[in-house]
Scaffold this active site. Sequence first.
Site, PDB file in Angstrom:
ATOM      1  N   CYS A   1      33.699  -1.440  33.982  1.00 51.44           N
ATOM      2  CA  CYS A   1      34.302  -2.580  33.333  1.00 51.44           C
ATOM      3  C   CYS A   1      35.100  -3.572  34.101  1.00 51.44           C
ATOM      4  O   CYS A   1      35.874  -3.123  34.971  1.00 51.44           O
ATOM      5  CB  CYS A   1      35.116  -2.034  32.095  1.00 51.44           C
ATOM      6  SG  CYS A   1      36.900  -1.843  32.166  1.00 51.44           S
TER       7      CYS A   1
ATOM      8  N   ARG B   1      30.906  -6.021  37.189  1.00 51.85           N
ATOM      9  CA  ARG B   1      31.460  -4.428  36.829  1.00 51.85           C
ATOM     10  C   ARG B   1      30.972  -3.863  35.794  1.00 51.85           C
ATOM     11  O   ARG B   1      31.165  -2.853  35.319  1.00 51.85           O
ATOM     12  CB  ARG B   1      33.087  -4.784  36.914  1.00 51.85           C
ATOM     13  CG  ARG B   1      33.692  -5.299  37.918  1.00 51.85           C
ATOM     14  CD  ARG B   1      35.199  -5.219  37.768  1.00 51.85           C
ATOM     15  NE  ARG B   1      35.876  -4.009  37.584  1.00 51.85           N
ATOM     16  CZ  ARG B   1      36.119  -3.226  38.459  1.00 51.85           C
ATOM     17  NH1 ARG B   1      36.056  -3.723  39.846  1.00 51.85           N
ATOM     18  NH2 ARG B   1      36.759  -2.244  38.318  1.00 51.85           N
TER      19      ARG B   1
ATOM     20  N   TRP C   1      31.242  -1.307  30.561  1.00 49.89           N
ATOM     21  CA  TRP C   1      30.190  -0.853  31.020  1.00 49.89           C
ATOM     22  C   TRP C   1      30.274   0.587  30.456  1.00 49.89           C
ATOM     23  O   TRP C   1      31.100   1.527  30.666  1.00 49.89           O
ATOM     24  CB  TRP C   1      30.322  -0.465  32.593  1.00 49.89           C
ATOM     25  CG  TRP C   1      28.970   0.034  33.254  1.00 49.89           C
ATOM     26  CD1 TRP C   1      27.893  -0.680  33.408  1.00 49.89           C
ATOM     27  CD2 TRP C   1      28.930   1.426  33.512  1.00 49.89           C
ATOM     28  NE1 TRP C   1      27.169   0.481  34.154  1.00 49.89           N
ATOM     29  CE2 TRP C   1      27.495   1.548  34.232  1.00 49.89           C
ATOM     30  CE3 TRP C   1      29.777   2.689  33.542  1.00 49.89           C
ATOM     31  CZ2 TRP C   1      26.802   2.695  34.545  1.00 49.89           C
ATOM     32  CZ3 TRP C   1      29.098   3.969  33.928  1.00 49.89           C
ATOM     33  CH2 TRP C   1      27.672   3.723  34.384  1.00 49.89           C
TER      34      TRP C   1
ATOM     35  N   ASN D   1      39.740   0.426  31.509  1.00 46.81           N
ATOM     36  CA  ASN D   1      38.688   0.898  32.452  1.00 46.81           C
ATOM     37  C   ASN D   1      38.757   2.077  32.879  1.00 46.81           C
ATOM     38  O   ASN D   1      39.754   2.659  33.558  1.00 46.81           O
ATOM     39  CB  ASN D   1      38.860  -0.249  33.711  1.00 46.81           C
ATOM     40  CG  ASN D   1      37.743   0.298  34.985  1.00 46.81           C
ATOM     41  OD1 ASN D   1      38.035  -0.220  36.070  1.00 46.81           O
ATOM     42  ND2 ASN D   1      36.711   0.840  34.650  1.00 46.81           N
ATOM     43  N   GLY D   2      37.791   3.130  32.918  1.00 47.20           N
ATOM     44  CA  GLY D   2      37.917   4.426  33.141  1.00 47.20           C
ATOM     45  C   GLY D   2      37.481   5.420  32.386  1.00 47.20           C
ATOM     46  O   GLY D   2      36.673   5.158  31.474  1.00 47.20           O
TER      47      GLY D   2
ATOM     48  N   GLU E   1      16.502   1.152  51.495  1.00 45.80           N
ATOM     49  CA  GLU E   1      17.414   0.017  50.712  1.00 45.80           C
ATOM     50  C   GLU E   1      16.265  -1.256  50.158  1.00 45.80           C
ATOM     51  O   GLU E   1      16.610  -1.595  49.117  1.00 45.80           O
ATOM     52  CB  GLU E   1      17.972  -0.617  51.886  1.00 45.80           C
ATOM     53  CG  GLU E   1      18.672  -2.143  51.687  1.00 45.80           C
ATOM     54  CD  GLU E   1      19.891  -1.719  50.420  1.00 45.80           C
ATOM     55  OE1 GLU E   1      20.145  -0.593  49.880  1.00 45.80           O
ATOM     56  OE2 GLU E   1      20.187  -2.847  49.936  1.00 45.80           O
TER      57      GLU E   1
ATOM     58  N   LYS F   1      16.536  -2.075  46.141  1.00 42.62           N
ATOM     59  CA  LYS F   1      16.744  -3.428  45.572  1.00 42.62           C
ATOM     60  C   LYS F   1      15.465  -3.723  44.768  1.00 42.62           C
ATOM     61  O   LYS F   1      15.867  -4.353  43.451  1.00 42.62           O
ATOM     62  CB  LYS F   1      16.472  -4.396  46.747  1.00 42.62           C
ATOM     63  CG  LYS F   1      17.648  -4.565  47.678  1.00 42.62           C
ATOM     64  CD  LYS F   1      18.817  -5.262  47.098  1.00 42.62           C
ATOM     65  CE  LYS F   1      20.153  -4.714  47.184  1.00 42.62           C
ATOM     66  NZ  LYS F   1      20.800  -3.535  47.407  1.00 42.62           N
TER      67      LYS F   1
ATOM     68  N   GLU G   1      16.496  -1.929  41.345  1.00 40.44           N
ATOM     69  CA  GLU G   1      17.579  -2.160  40.779  1.00 40.44           C
ATOM     70  C   GLU G   1      17.551  -3.574  40.037  1.00 40.44           C
ATOM     71  O   GLU G   1      17.927  -3.846  38.920  1.00 40.44           O
ATOM     72  CB  GLU G   1      18.660  -2.702  42.016  1.00 40.44           C
ATOM     73  CG  GLU G   1      19.610  -1.576  42.259  1.00 40.44           C
ATOM     74  CD  GLU G   1      20.460  -1.899  43.271  1.00 40.44           C
ATOM     75  OE1 GLU G   1      21.703  -1.451  43.224  1.00 40.44           O
ATOM     76  OE2 GLU G   1      20.144  -2.679  44.447  1.00 40.44           O
TER      77      GLU G   1
ATOM     78  N   HIS H   1       1.866  13.572  52.436  1.00 43.45           N
ATOM     79  CA  HIS H   1       2.200  14.853  51.927  1.00 43.45           C
ATOM     80  C   HIS H   1       2.475  14.488  50.567  1.00 43.45           C
ATOM     81  O   HIS H   1       3.657  14.875  50.047  1.00 43.45           O
ATOM     82  CB  HIS H   1       3.495  15.476  52.485  1.00 43.45           C
ATOM     83  CG  HIS H   1       2.895  16.075  53.937  1.00 43.45           C
ATOM     84  ND1 HIS H   1       2.194  17.234  54.202  1.00 43.45           N
ATOM     85  CD2 HIS H   1       3.397  15.416  55.226  1.00 43.45           C
ATOM     86  CE1 HIS H   1       1.980  17.134  55.553  1.00 43.45           C
ATOM     87  NE2 HIS H   1       2.584  16.283  56.018  1.00 43.45           N
TER      88      HIS H   1
ATOM     89  N   LYS I   1      28.440  -2.518  39.398  1.00 44.02           N
ATOM     90  CA  LYS I   1      28.582  -2.770  41.034  1.00 44.02           C
ATOM     91  C   LYS I   1      29.615  -1.779  41.424  1.00 44.02           C
ATOM     92  O   LYS I   1      29.613  -1.000  42.543  1.00 44.02           O
ATOM     93  CB  LYS I   1      29.060  -4.234  41.411  1.00 44.02           C
ATOM     94  CG  LYS I   1      29.245  -4.341  42.714  1.00 44.02           C
ATOM     95  CD  LYS I   1      29.334  -5.869  43.040  1.00 44.02           C
ATOM     96  CE  LYS I   1      29.154  -6.093  44.682  1.00 44.02           C
ATOM     97  NZ  LYS I   1      27.737  -5.840  45.016  1.00 44.02           N
TER      98      LYS I   1
HETATM   99  N1  GLU Z   1      35.505   4.658  28.834  1.00 43.29           N
HETATM  100  C1  GLU Z   1      35.472   3.579  28.315  1.00 43.29           C
HETATM  101  C2  GLU Z   1      34.444   3.338  27.148  1.00 43.29           C
HETATM  102  O1  GLU Z   1      33.396   3.581  27.296  1.00 43.29           O
HETATM  103  C3  GLU Z   1      35.735   2.391  29.269  1.00 43.29           C
HETATM  104  C4  GLU Z   1      34.357   2.077  30.155  1.00 43.29           C
HETATM  105  C5  GLU Z   1      34.646   0.906  31.014  1.00 43.29           C
HETATM  106  O2  GLU Z   1      35.379   1.105  31.971  1.00 43.29           O
HETATM  107  O3  GLU Z   1      34.020   0.063  30.780  1.00 43.29           O
HETATM  108  O4  GLU Z   1      34.457   2.423  26.180  1.00 43.29           O
END
Ligand code: GLU
Length: 608
Positions: free
Chosen positions: A2, A29, A76, A102-103, A480, A484, A487, A503, A603
């Site tokens: 995020c 992000r 995210w 974020n986290g 790589e 790509k 992705e 194989h 990313k």
């Molecule tokens: N863990 C939080 C969520 O799921 C934050 C995720 C993030 O960093 O976007 O909402």
Amino acid sequence: MCGIVGIVQQRETKIGKTIIEALTKLEYRGYDSVGIASISDGKVMITKDEGKISEVAEKIDIDSIQGKIAIGHTRWATHGPPTKENAHPHTDCNGEISVIHNGIIENFQELKEELLKQGHVLQSETDTEVIPHMIEQLVKKENQSLQEAIITTVRRLEGTFAICVVSSLEPDRIYCAKRDSPLVIGINSDRMFCASDIPAFLEHTRKVVLLHDDEFVTISSNGYEIIDFNSMKKIVRKPYTVSWKPEMAQKGGFPHFMLKEIHEQPNSLADYIRIDQPSLIKIAEKIHNAEKVFLLAAGTAHYSTLTGENLIRKYSKKPATSIISSEYEAISGLVDENTVILPVSQSGETMDTIMAIKHARELDATVLSVVNVIGSTITRYSDEVLYLYAGPEIGVAATKTYTAQTLSMWDIGLEVGKISGELDKSEYDSARELYRNIPTVIRQTIVRNESRANHISSWFAKKSSSFFLGRGLNLQTAKEGALKMKEIAYIHSEAYPAGESKHGPIALVEEDYPVVFVAPKDHTNKRMIGSIMEMKARGATAIVVIEEGDKDIEELGKWKFEIPKGYSETLSTIPFAIPLQQLSYYTAMRRGCAIDTPKNLSKTLTVL
Ligand code: GLU
């Protein structure tokens, strides 16, 4: 992971628009949902919805979001699907305290149960939502000030976080705190910013303050104040000015950041070569004096470390092994004070890599890192740092940082060879000449293959599966290229050592099945012919990436990409990657994919 941004300004403006613009720069992000909390007439106003920034921006009335203070988030998802309810910001029961995060809060279940017993009502499935309710509890039931409550709360959190808090209780400021997730402050004469990354505010200011773990910051129109939230000591940290220019975070006439970044490669590589870094010699000496070397990276960066592994082995005659960061455990028992750990990361924030480094440091290993973002977390855990100087990379699919990482591996390898004596003076000098020539080779490679990639993509775009085959060092390039294609074009693509493809993978080959062969004119060239013949005999359509004039292989391919002469065998992993970047770009475009923001990806992965 995020993107978060916060703004405190002296005048009231259409702040929603500025937040959306800043979030767009952080879209690499995360882009599952978007939300803004602003303060208007002393109240917290929340606007949020699921979808990408452009989609949400169309649904909401951005211009109506006015004020002096706002925070914004592009998610995210880790806990709970990307829905409106799970979108940040999250608030307390009364909608007075609003938080973006974020986290991952690892102990959120336990905290949530406690809050539910205390009578709080939570609306989402996220881990984040416990934070505003914990703050509310401390303010309302324990009479703590907002600042005390936030600090008490973050001290109880386990896991990773960068949070920003706005509240109607103190409507003139943003409070932030961080541990392991990135947070930076941007300073301009009439506006203060906080954000996950510098591009968010680059068009407003280049004056930056980086925050460290376990720091708490108050941002108001008067400035910023940092304290260590464990010791409560005040921290004085002056801003520094970044050399990045605002246009680096804009598309500059290209339809996508990815295409712009592909085209930036001659310049980004030239910048890396031009900037003399005293750390290079120190890194080479430390590798020379070590007993063993482990290169750590995730995603695309991992493939660049395969060049590093090869060169360090060759020139130091020491065991050097490239490990995917999340698999660090496999070698952790071998790490000691005679070990060099060499992490390679664009963002310098990749959580898997950070966790491995922290462990290695406890065992007294030497950490020598290669990163793009100056001052990022990995650099703070490193004994020496080599910077990539590639500028901000906004497209989620790495391009210019991959080639810069690979070049940096070559740079380190050459110095190790010089110190160890494996390269004598004339070998070293001629290798350096080829090294300096690489931006020119890349410029020609891009021009020569652009329309070919566009043309071949009309056929490739109809395929659902493909192989990318390479030998020796260029197995890395094949990997790589396949990454790509997966992705950004969402075509199943698998990379294999060409010799190994008989194989197993060959069983999938049928009429007109796409197989890309990365075939430089080196010692692997003849054997590659055998691999192409085997695949063609089963109906495969060969796309060959060759050195110009390599007629033997050229005539086996239905299509070819050509690399101009003038690269060395070892450096081939840089130019040979370029047409594969272009092929995946144009294929994704024809398939109508969201090139800069591919689905489910982020990313900068700041979770384990
Ligand atoms: N863990 C939080 C969520 O799921 C934050 C995720 C993030 O960093 O976007 O909402």
